[in-house]
Scaffold this motif. Sequence first.
Motif, PDB file in Angstrom:
ATOM      1  N   PRO A   2       0.658  -1.158   0.066  1.00 13.84           N
ATOM      2  CA  PRO A   2      -0.147   0.129   0.004  1.00 13.84           C
ATOM      3  C   PRO A   2       1.065   1.308  -0.091  1.00 13.84           C
ATOM      4  O   PRO A   2       1.854   1.316   0.497  1.00 13.84           O
ATOM      5  N   LEU A   3       0.388   2.067  -0.720  1.00 17.50           N
ATOM      6  CA  LEU A   3       1.146   3.550  -0.714  1.00 17.50           C
ATOM      7  C   LEU A   3       1.253   4.090   0.775  1.00 17.50           C
ATOM      8  O   LEU A   3       0.096   4.098   1.493  1.00 17.50           O
ATOM      9  N   GLU A   4       2.022   4.445   0.863  1.00 16.39           N
ATOM     10  CA  GLU A   4       2.276   5.080   2.287  1.00 16.39           C
ATOM     11  C   GLU A   4       2.426   6.616   2.429  1.00 16.39           C
ATOM     12  O   GLU A   4       3.200   7.189   1.418  1.00 16.39           O
ATOM     13  N   LEU A   5       1.863   7.482   3.160  1.00 12.72           N
ATOM     14  CA  LEU A   5       1.907   8.701   3.094  1.00 12.72           C
ATOM     15  C   LEU A   5       2.314   9.395   4.361  1.00 12.72           C
ATOM     16  O   LEU A   5       1.918   8.925   5.379  1.00 12.72           O
ATOM     17  N   THR A   6       2.600  10.646   4.426  1.00 20.68           N
ATOM     18  CA  THR A   6       2.792  11.551   5.465  1.00 20.68           C
ATOM     19  C   THR A   6       1.330  12.014   6.040  1.00 20.68           C
ATOM     20  O   THR A   6       0.176  12.129   5.357  1.00 20.68           O
ATOM     21  N   PRO A   7       1.199  12.555   7.260  1.00 19.10           N
ATOM     22  CA  PRO A   7      -0.107  12.843   7.810  1.00 19.10           C
ATOM     23  C   PRO A   7      -0.906  14.105   7.002  1.00 19.10           C
ATOM     24  O   PRO A   7      -1.874  14.191   6.693  1.00 19.10           O
ATOM     25  N   LYS A   8       0.162  14.812   6.271  1.00 17.52           N
ATOM     26  CA  LYS A   8      -0.459  16.025   5.380  1.00 17.52           C
ATOM     27  C   LYS A   8      -0.829  15.539   4.326  1.00 17.52           C
ATOM     28  O   LYS A   8      -2.081  16.075   3.714  1.00 17.52           O
ATOM     29  N   GLN A   9      -0.464  14.707   3.526  1.00 22.33           N
ATOM     30  CA  GLN A   9      -0.732  13.878   2.160  1.00 22.33           C
ATOM     31  C   GLN A   9      -1.969  13.116   2.674  1.00 22.33           C
ATOM     32  O   GLN A   9      -2.835  13.205   1.793  1.00 22.33           O
ATOM     33  N   ARG A  10      -1.986  12.510   3.735  1.00 18.37           N
ATOM     34  CA  ARG A  10      -3.165  11.696   4.120  1.00 18.37           C
ATOM     35  C   ARG A  10      -4.525  12.660   4.146  1.00 18.37           C
ATOM     36  O   ARG A  10      -5.608  12.507   3.634  1.00 18.37           O
ATOM     37  N   GLU A  11      -4.207  13.648   4.850  1.00 20.01           N
ATOM     38  CA  GLU A  11      -5.221  14.721   5.045  1.00 20.01           C
ATOM     39  C   GLU A  11      -5.663  15.454   3.686  1.00 20.01           C
ATOM     40  O   GLU A  11      -6.812  15.691   3.567  1.00 20.01           O
ATOM     41  N   ALA A  12      -4.773  15.419   2.942  1.00 22.12           N
ATOM     42  CA  ALA A  12      -5.197  16.316   1.612  1.00 22.12           C
ATOM     43  C   ALA A  12      -5.940  15.343   0.797  1.00 22.12           C
ATOM     44  O   ALA A  12      -6.935  15.670   0.105  1.00 22.12           O
ATOM     45  N   LEU A  58     -13.223  22.638  -1.825  1.00 22.66           N
ATOM     46  CA  LEU A  58     -12.383  21.617  -1.471  1.00 22.66           C
ATOM     47  C   LEU A  58     -11.463  21.162  -2.233  1.00 22.66           C
ATOM     48  O   LEU A  58     -10.093  20.918  -1.922  1.00 22.66           O
ATOM     49  N   TYR A  59     -11.657  21.545  -3.531  1.00 25.19           N
ATOM     50  CA  TYR A  59     -10.443  20.973  -4.607  1.00 25.19           C
ATOM     51  C   TYR A  59      -9.441  21.978  -4.445  1.00 25.19           C
ATOM     52  O   TYR A  59      -8.126  21.745  -4.444  1.00 25.19           O
ATOM     53  N   ARG A  60      -9.640  23.257  -4.296  1.00 23.06           N
ATOM     54  CA  ARG A  60      -8.759  24.206  -4.292  1.00 23.06           C
ATOM     55  C   ARG A  60      -7.918  23.948  -2.982  1.00 23.06           C
ATOM     56  O   ARG A  60      -6.657  23.843  -2.680  1.00 23.06           O
ATOM     57  N   LYS A  61      -8.785  23.858  -1.635  1.00 23.04           N
ATOM     58  CA  LYS A  61      -7.970  23.507  -0.741  1.00 23.04           C
ATOM     59  C   LYS A  61      -7.020  22.102  -0.598  1.00 23.04           C
ATOM     60  O   LYS A  61      -5.988  22.182  -0.157  1.00 23.04           O
ATOM     61  N   ALA A  62      -7.542  20.985  -1.157  1.00 21.57           N
ATOM     62  CA  ALA A  62      -6.782  20.202  -1.322  1.00 21.57           C
ATOM     63  C   ALA A  62      -5.378  20.076  -2.059  1.00 21.57           C
ATOM     64  O   ALA A  62      -4.289  19.798  -1.813  1.00 21.57           O
ATOM     65  N   PHE A  63      -5.399  20.946  -3.379  1.00 18.94           N
ATOM     66  CA  PHE A  63      -4.316  21.171  -4.232  1.00 18.94           C
ATOM     67  C   PHE A  63      -3.311  22.153  -3.308  1.00 18.94           C
ATOM     68  O   PHE A  63      -2.205  22.155  -3.556  1.00 18.94           O
ATOM     69  N   ARG A  64      -3.929  23.008  -2.367  1.00 23.64           N
ATOM     70  CA  ARG A  64      -3.178  23.774  -1.581  1.00 23.64           C
ATOM     71  C   ARG A  64      -2.401  23.133  -0.794  1.00 23.64           C
ATOM     72  O   ARG A  64      -1.136  23.445  -0.391  1.00 23.64           O
ATOM     73  N   MET A  65      -2.749  22.316  -0.222  1.00 26.21           N
ATOM     74  CA  MET A  65      -2.222  21.224   0.721  1.00 26.21           C
ATOM     75  C   MET A  65      -1.310  20.498  -0.038  1.00 26.21           C
ATOM     76  O   MET A  65      -0.295  19.834   1.060  1.00 26.21           O
ATOM     77  N   HIS A  66      -1.283  19.558  -1.132  1.00 25.70           N
ATOM     78  CA  HIS A  66      -0.394  18.999  -1.816  1.00 25.70           C
ATOM     79  C   HIS A  66      -0.731  19.092  -3.426  1.00 25.70           C
ATOM     80  O   HIS A  66      -1.698  18.879  -3.659  1.00 25.70           O
ATOM     81  N   ASP A  67       0.435  19.485  -3.781  1.00 26.27           N
ATOM     82  CA  ASP A  67       0.303  19.493  -5.399  1.00 26.27           C
ATOM     83  C   ASP A  67      -0.049  18.383  -6.146  1.00 26.27           C
ATOM     84  O   ASP A  67      -0.551  18.836  -7.402  1.00 26.27           O
ATOM     85  N   HIS A  68       0.174  17.123  -5.761  1.00 18.62           N
ATOM     86  CA  HIS A  68      -0.062  16.038  -6.635  1.00 18.62           C
ATOM     87  C   HIS A  68      -1.205  15.292  -5.995  1.00 18.62           C
ATOM     88  O   HIS A  68      -0.923  13.986  -5.906  1.00 18.62           O
ATOM     89  N   VAL A  69      -2.306  15.792  -5.184  1.00 16.34           N
ATOM     90  CA  VAL A  69      -3.293  15.152  -4.563  1.00 16.34           C
ATOM     91  C   VAL A  69      -4.135  14.227  -5.362  1.00 16.34           C
ATOM     92  O   VAL A  69      -4.591  13.225  -5.166  1.00 16.34           O
ATOM     93  N   ASP A  70      -4.261  14.662  -6.506  1.00 14.58           N
ATOM     94  CA  ASP A  70      -5.136  13.968  -7.444  1.00 14.58           C
ATOM     95  C   ASP A  70      -4.285  12.549  -7.843  1.00 14.58           C
ATOM     96  O   ASP A  70      -4.817  11.741  -7.861  1.00 14.58           O
TER      97      ASP A  70
END
Length: 466
Positions: free
Chosen positions: A91-101, A123-135
């Motif tokens: 499974p892909l492992e994430l940091t807490p910030k990536q997980r929240e994004a 929410l899309y804007r918020k997610a991309f501000r938290m992590h550039d590659h959240v998609d």
Amino acid sequence: MQSAPQEGLEEQLARFRDQWKAELQRARERRETGHSSTVLHAPVTNQPAPSVPRVKEVIEIVPVPVAQPVSAITPSTRARVPQQRTSANAPLELTPKQREAADVYHQAIALEQSGDHTGATVLYRKAFRMHDHVDYVYRTLEAQQEAIVSTSPTTHERIHPKKHVNVHAPTTAVPHRPDVHHLIEGIKGMEVSSTHARSRKTQIVSLTPIIAQWPAELEFRPEDEDEPIPIANVPDEVLLYIMHMLDVTSLERFASVSRKARVVTLDSGLWRTFVETLYIPPQVSYDEEINDLVDNYMNDYRRIYIEHPRVRLDGVYIAVCHYIRNGLSENAWVNVSHLITYNRFLRFYPDGQVLSLLANEEVSPQYIIPLLQPSLRQKGFFIGQWRLEGTTIYITSLTDPTGLTSAASRYTFEMTLELRSRPTMGRWNRLDMKAYASVKVDTGESTPVALKNDRPFWFSKVKSYG
């Protein structure tokens, strides 16, 4: 009436949703037909860019096989997408910030599907501000969850990606460590039985089924990928040598750092030293062999240390007792009652010696504990011998070391206690008084003593006793 820019944004979001559904449908069809090639592309539409950043890009993720190198990803994609393992088995492992994004991105998709495009945009804007590659992160988690659902015969529900996210994503290939791999394979093949635990009405949760699900290759990884981690360069043999110098508390604290730390601390050599040092008479019967004890626990020395009954030697057992005594009053209409409090102390030594002290509430435990040694001379202080058989502790020959009174030379005392555990508070931390008697020295006659005011002993660890 909605404005023209708002209508254009909704059209772009609708087009994005249709493209995303079409890409997922094609991916499912390829998996059903046995197509196993790795596809990682990002078709870009010719429509003008919407106000939501990066929403126009649709990425299709197909899990990369374990043997597939990272270099198979195109250079253009590698520059835009972080290099992380996307194997369905790992499974892909994430940091807490990536997980929240990723969680915010999931909520945005849910709002969009329910028709709330304005809330989805926020929410899309918020997610991309938290992590550039959240998609990319979210699509990878989606692909992994689909693979888990399709291969599991007992899982029929879609699992939320957040529940299968681990912290500290690896950035490079993990080096193979044969010794750690050997430890994991041994743990996977270990069949743990909890019959002995159920007989004590204490359920022991084994680590075996948990560790069996971990990957075979483990390493120390920093929470921040840009920070160095010197312990990763220490060979496992040197690491085990260092851990031989730790006590049990320090060893378990280190094991809670990461998966590899937990696996390395399960080495039998570490716990064998503790077991062979601790489980000797009077902790076990004189006719009980350590080899028989090891066979009963299938050579798991750590499990012996946790589950097998033992008297705690690194502290003191304290019982706080109360009783009510009627007093005298000059007024016939007033009844006076006194609450009497006293403490019992028991300190056990590894050589079979035990110290017992009865003190009133005027003397606090903070004052008594540093003085509780064989050299103490105080009223209510006795020295005796103890032994453990199963979960029963037998204390005999409790004698007043001063010998100043006639009763001290003519009588000794005996105790029988039951050793128990309260898992929420610690191991083998309670003693229940089963019998208390006075024994006449010249005749050996035993006279029971009433126990109506006595309470259980509770263990309190003392650093200076260690």
